[in-house]
Each structure stands twice: as C-alpha cells, then as structure tokens.
Scaffold this active site. Sequence first.
Site, PDB file in Angstrom:
ATOM      1  CG  LEU A   7       6.114   7.064   3.257  1.00 47.70           C
ATOM      2  CD1 LEU A   7       5.787   7.142   1.779  1.00 47.70           C
ATOM      3  CD2 LEU A   7       7.318   6.173   3.465  1.00 47.70           C
ATOM      4  CE  LYS A  10      -1.873   6.483   5.586  1.00 47.05           C
ATOM      5  NZ  LYS A  10      -0.842   7.392   5.158  1.00 47.05           N
ATOM      6  CG  ASN A  23      -4.205   9.241   3.723  1.00 42.99           C
ATOM      7  OD1 ASN A  23      -3.400  10.089   4.072  1.00 42.99           O
ATOM      8  ND2 ASN A  23      -3.844   8.100   3.171  1.00 42.99           N
ATOM      9  N   GLY A  58      -7.687  22.080  -8.273  1.00 39.44           N
ATOM     10  CA  GLY A  58      -7.140  21.434  -9.467  1.00 39.44           C
ATOM     11  C   GLY A  58      -8.111  20.408 -10.019  1.00 39.44           C
ATOM     12  N   GLY A  92      -5.354  11.980  -7.114  1.00 42.09           N
ATOM     13  CA  GLY A  92      -5.225  10.578  -7.531  1.00 42.09           C
ATOM     14  C   GLY A  92      -4.252   9.890  -6.604  1.00 42.09           C
ATOM     15  CB  CYS A 104      -2.660   7.050  -0.334  1.00 45.04           C
ATOM     16  SG  CYS A 104      -1.152   6.083  -0.134  1.00 45.04           S
ATOM     17  CE  LYS A 146       3.136  12.740  -3.978  1.00 42.77           C
ATOM     18  NZ  LYS A 146       3.040  12.986  -2.565  1.00 42.77           N
ATOM     19  NE  ARG A 187       0.420   2.582  -6.756  1.00 42.02           N
ATOM     20  CZ  ARG A 187       0.992   2.017  -5.690  1.00 42.02           C
ATOM     21  NH1 ARG A 187       0.535   0.878  -5.217  1.00 42.02           N
ATOM     22  NH2 ARG A 187       2.023   2.594  -5.084  1.00 42.02           N
TER      23      ARG A 187
HETATM   24  N1  LIG Z   1       2.648   4.754  -1.408  1.00 39.56           N
HETATM   25  C1  LIG Z   1       2.465   5.635  -0.418  1.00 39.56           C
HETATM   26  O1  LIG Z   1       2.700   6.831  -0.569  1.00 39.56           O
HETATM   27  C2  LIG Z   1       1.954   5.165   0.912  1.00 39.56           C
HETATM   28  C3  LIG Z   1       2.067   6.007   2.033  1.00 39.56           C
HETATM   29  C4  LIG Z   1       1.613   5.550   3.269  1.00 39.56           C
HETATM   30  C5  LIG Z   1       1.017   4.295   3.366  1.00 39.56           C
HETATM   31  N2  LIG Z   1       0.899   3.509   2.249  1.00 39.56           N
HETATM   32  C6  LIG Z   1       0.296   2.185   2.397  1.00 39.56           C
HETATM   33  O2  LIG Z   1       1.355   1.226   2.473  1.00 39.56           O
HETATM   34  C7  LIG Z   1       0.979   0.004   1.832  1.00 39.56           C
HETATM   35  C8  LIG Z   1       1.969  -0.330   0.725  1.00 39.56           C
HETATM   36  O3  LIG Z   1       1.899   0.693  -0.250  1.00 39.56           O
HETATM   37  P1  LIG Z   1       2.968   0.792  -1.429  1.00 39.56           P
HETATM   38  O4  LIG Z   1       2.625   2.004  -2.211  1.00 39.56           O
HETATM   39  O5  LIG Z   1       4.324   0.632  -0.875  1.00 39.56           O
HETATM   40  O6  LIG Z   1       2.570  -0.540  -2.261  1.00 39.56           O
HETATM   41  P2  LIG Z   1       3.322  -1.184  -3.492  1.00 39.56           P
HETATM   42  O7  LIG Z   1       2.268  -1.757  -4.349  1.00 39.56           O
HETATM   43  O8  LIG Z   1       4.305  -0.228  -4.076  1.00 39.56           O
HETATM   44  O9  LIG Z   1       4.172  -2.376  -2.837  1.00 39.56           O
HETATM   45  C9  LIG Z   1       3.614  -3.493  -2.225  1.00 39.56           C
HETATM   46  C10 LIG Z   1       4.602  -4.649  -2.373  1.00 39.56           C
HETATM   47  O10 LIG Z   1       4.166  -5.758  -1.575  1.00 39.56           O
HETATM   48  C11 LIG Z   1       4.558  -6.946  -2.249  1.00 39.56           C
HETATM   49  N3  LIG Z   1       3.890  -8.110  -1.663  1.00 39.56           N
HETATM   50  C12 LIG Z   1       2.589  -8.501  -1.798  1.00 39.56           C
HETATM   51  N4  LIG Z   1       2.371  -9.620  -1.068  1.00 39.56           N
HETATM   52  C13 LIG Z   1       3.535  -9.919  -0.451  1.00 39.56           C
HETATM   53  C14 LIG Z   1       3.933 -10.945   0.450  1.00 39.56           C
HETATM   54  N5  LIG Z   1       3.087 -11.890   0.888  1.00 39.56           N
HETATM   55  N6  LIG Z   1       5.204 -10.969   0.884  1.00 39.56           N
HETATM   56  C15 LIG Z   1       6.088 -10.017   0.474  1.00 39.56           C
HETATM   57  N7  LIG Z   1       5.757  -9.015  -0.372  1.00 39.56           N
HETATM   58  C16 LIG Z   1       4.502  -8.972  -0.831  1.00 39.56           C
HETATM   59  C17 LIG Z   1       4.240  -6.630  -3.694  1.00 39.56           C
HETATM   60  O11 LIG Z   1       4.903  -7.516  -4.580  1.00 39.56           O
HETATM   61  C18 LIG Z   1       4.725  -5.183  -3.799  1.00 39.56           C
HETATM   62  O12 LIG Z   1       6.074  -5.124  -4.217  1.00 39.56           O
HETATM   63  C19 LIG Z   1      -0.456   0.235   1.336  1.00 39.56           C
HETATM   64  O13 LIG Z   1      -1.345  -0.219   2.317  1.00 39.56           O
HETATM   65  C20 LIG Z   1      -0.550   1.749   1.221  1.00 39.56           C
HETATM   66  O14 LIG Z   1      -1.852   2.217   1.351  1.00 39.56           O
HETATM   67  C21 LIG Z   1       1.369   3.917   1.037  1.00 39.56           C
END
Ligand SMILES: NC(=O)c1ccc[n+]([C@@H]2O[C@H](COP(=O)([O-])OP(=O)(O)OC[C@H]3O[C@@H](n4cnc5c(N)ncnc54)[C@H](O)[C@@H]3O)[C@@H](O)[C@H]2O)c1
Length: 433
Positions: A152, A206, A210, A255, A259, A262, A322, A329
Amino acid sequence: MRISIFGTGYVGLVTGACLANLGHEILCVDIDSKKINSLIVGEIPFYEPGLKELVAKNKEKGRLKFSVDVEEGVSFGEVIFNCVGTPSEKNGSADLKYVLGVAESVGKFSKGHKLLINKSTVPPGTAKKCWNKILETNPVSEVEVVSNPEFLKEGSAVYDFTHPDKIVVGAKSGRAYGLLRKVYAGRVRTYIPFLETDWETAEMIKYANNSFLATKICFVNEIANICDGAGADVKLVTQAMGLDYRISPKFLNPGIGYGGSCFPKDVRALINSAEEKGYCAQLLKEVDQLNNRQKEIFVAPILDKLRAVGGNTVTLWGLSFKPRTDDIREATSLRLIKKLIGEGITVKVYDPIAMENVREEFGDSVSYCKGIDDSVEGSDVIVLVTEWDEFRNVNFLELGEKMRNKILFDGRNIYEPELVREEGFEYFGVGRK
Ligand SMILES: NC(=O)c1ccc[n+]([C@@H]2O[C@H](COP(=O)([O-])OP(=O)(O)OC[C@H]3O[C@@H](n4cnc5c(N)ncnc54)[C@H](O)[C@@H]3O)[C@@H](O)[C@H]2O)c1
C-alpha cells in the site's frame, strides 16, 4: 476469522480496519498506549484519507477492537499480523528488534496452531529468524511463520489495500497458503494474482519493488539534471519516454528527491542485506547517494539568488514527504529547512496537514503559517516542495504583490514556466527551461 494485528501504524491500522470491513474480528495491539487510547476514543493518530470513517464504522459494528495487552493479542487471533516498524540502523540495515520482539511474544504466549504473518518490510532471512526466535522461546511451538509483504501507499492506503495488484505469500505449508486465501477472500471482486512463494522470495519481492521505483525516480532525476545543462525540457522528454509501453508514464516525474518511511530505508536495507551475503549492490548504492544529492539540488541556487537580490526569507510549500499524508519521515522539506536555517535564512512554512509534525522537530526555529497568502508575506523565494493540490492553481500575480522578491523554485515541476514568468516571477524547475 479472529485476527490479531501487532502495530497500529500506517500499515497495521489500515490492515486492521480493512480486514474488519471484510467481516473478520480484529484486535489491534500496540505497545504505544497513547496511540491505543486515542484509537479507543475514535481518534486516528495520523492522517490517512478515508481511514477515520472505516475505523469508526467497524468499531461500531464490534469487529474492530484495540489493546495494549500483548498476551491478549497473541491469544486472540488464529492468525497474527506483524506490522511493526523496521527503521534503519545507523549503518542502514533494517532494525529487526520490533519484528523479533513480536515473534518472541508469540512464542511465549501462543497455544496450538497459529500463523505469524510478517507484513512489515524485512530483509530476506527474517521469517527464518522469527521462526528461530519462536522455537528458542518455545521449542514445541506449533506456530507457522508466513511472509506477506504489503504494497500500500500512504495517501491512498485504504484503496490500495482493498485493490492490490498482487498478494504475495511466502510460506512452508499448503495450510498456511489456504489460511491466507481465507483472510483475503472478498478483498476485491476482480481477480488478484495470489503468488505462493518461499519465505525469502516473498521478502525479496517487496525490496525489489521499492528499489526499482526508487531507481526509476533517480534515473529520471538524472535525466532532468542533464536537461538543465543541455537546454532541453525534461517534461517533454519524459512524456515521450512514457509513451513507450516498456517504460510506462508512472514514476517519471523529476523532482527534489524521494523521501518517506519506505524507499530510503528499504534501499539501504537491501544494500546491507546484499553486503552481508558478500555482494556489493553498486547500483542501489548510487541510487541512495544520488537521492541524497538531489534533495539539496536547490540549496546553492536559492542562496545565490538571495545574495543577488539582497533577500533573506524563504517560504516552503509542502512539508510531508508526499501529498495526502502527514508523514514527514525522511521528507525533503526537513533537509531543506535544516540547510537554510544553518545559512541564517528566515524560513516560513506551510503544509495543509503536516505542520504539527514539523513543529515537533524544529520548534520555534521556523515560522508556521496559516495558509498560502500568509506564507508568502514579505518573502523573497517560494520553494514548492510537496505537490499538494492546493498549490497547483495559485494566483501568482496576487501572491507576488505580497512578496519582497518574486522567485519560485518548483521542486516537483507542477507549474508551467512561461505562465509563472508571465505573472512576474523568476522560475526555476528541475530540468525545465
Ligand atoms: N508506511 C507505508 O507506507 C508502508 C507500506 C508498506 C510497508 N510498510 C512497512 O510496514 C512496516 C510498518 O510501517 P508503518 O509505516 O506502519 O510503521 P509505523 O511506525 O507507523 O507503526 C509501527 C507501529 O508498531 C508499534 N510497535 C512496535 N513494537 C511493537 C510491539 N512489540 N507490539 C505492538 N506494536 C508495536 C509502534 O508503536 C508503532 O505504532 C514497516 O516495516 C514498513 O516498512 C510501510
């Protein structure tokens, strides 16, 4: 199906809300009690279009619940999604302590057969590490580990989750693939390729996805920078390139660098993962470095311009990495703010959503504006950093009246140079004449 989700960030909360909407019973667990408390009272801890309504609807139906209790979370679900963060270590490798922390809890508290599904982006070999962690904690555990990366995009996360171009499942048993098919049954009506792979291949898909997109952006930035010297217009160059179906028009906008949470960290994590296995990922190293350089491509010309006109104030439009997200981040805006402040420049900023996150980072060292008009008052230079829709159709003639000097740096090439020049501004884009 009863499903637990660990981590209620951008991925976990969207996953939880969307799966609840498909009729599953969901328990979302996070160790951040502030986040969980705000979710319990109906507040979403970050901005994502459509998510608030989806969470509210499914909470009301009783299908979506929240908890900080890890043991309850492990016991609740037949399948457990691991959606915790995987930030960068200092050397760029993926920090797996949160992912492995969840695996440890699952080993400790689970009874009977369950699936632990890694949705977080993790390097090849992580599912195996999770499996080992579970066995270390409980040698007779019946938990199976699955890799199911998420594709996503913030800003359209709810749509993307429900309309994926593929579902990738890395597992070791037919039973695990079958359960994942049940989890996603009804996700969308149209056919979605369901790719059954091994752990490492799923994890690699994955990163490859990316890293390719990051490389495509860097490539087109390189072409834009060459256009600058050559006197060519990159907009027409990329439009023509996009007509070739092998290239496609997507991700062909030059651009001032990518950032977000990911691309930067995933490219670095893949470089490190390759290095651990003795391979130097030269192309990806260049991508990372070029992107860093691109984020500062405007700094020197802005300072030159300010010196030339005797000005000292710069306005930044857009702060999130974006549009349609409040996520800052690794946002290019942060780098620009730091550089400009370091040069003693007065920085005024405006973003429709992300101002508070930037305030947490920079406090009073920049001036936070209420809107576009306010942001240009007395300023010498506007820098368009993030292409939110509200910046697309501004009246430069009127805005120019409020400014000390009329200079525009268009970091996302959203304006037509000749129109902006007609309205009295000096225009600088990325690879545009
Ligand atoms: N943000 C995106 O667009 C996106 C898209 C695809 C994949 N990802 C991947 O998904 C993963 C999560 O990304 P995100 O952006 O949602 O991260 P995020 O930082 O928004 O959320 C992570 C959450 O995990 C919680 N957490 C940490 N340790 C924990 C534990 N032991 N038990 C329960 N909760 C815990 C944190 O408190 C936080 O709320 C990353 O690996 C990221 O690379 C992100």
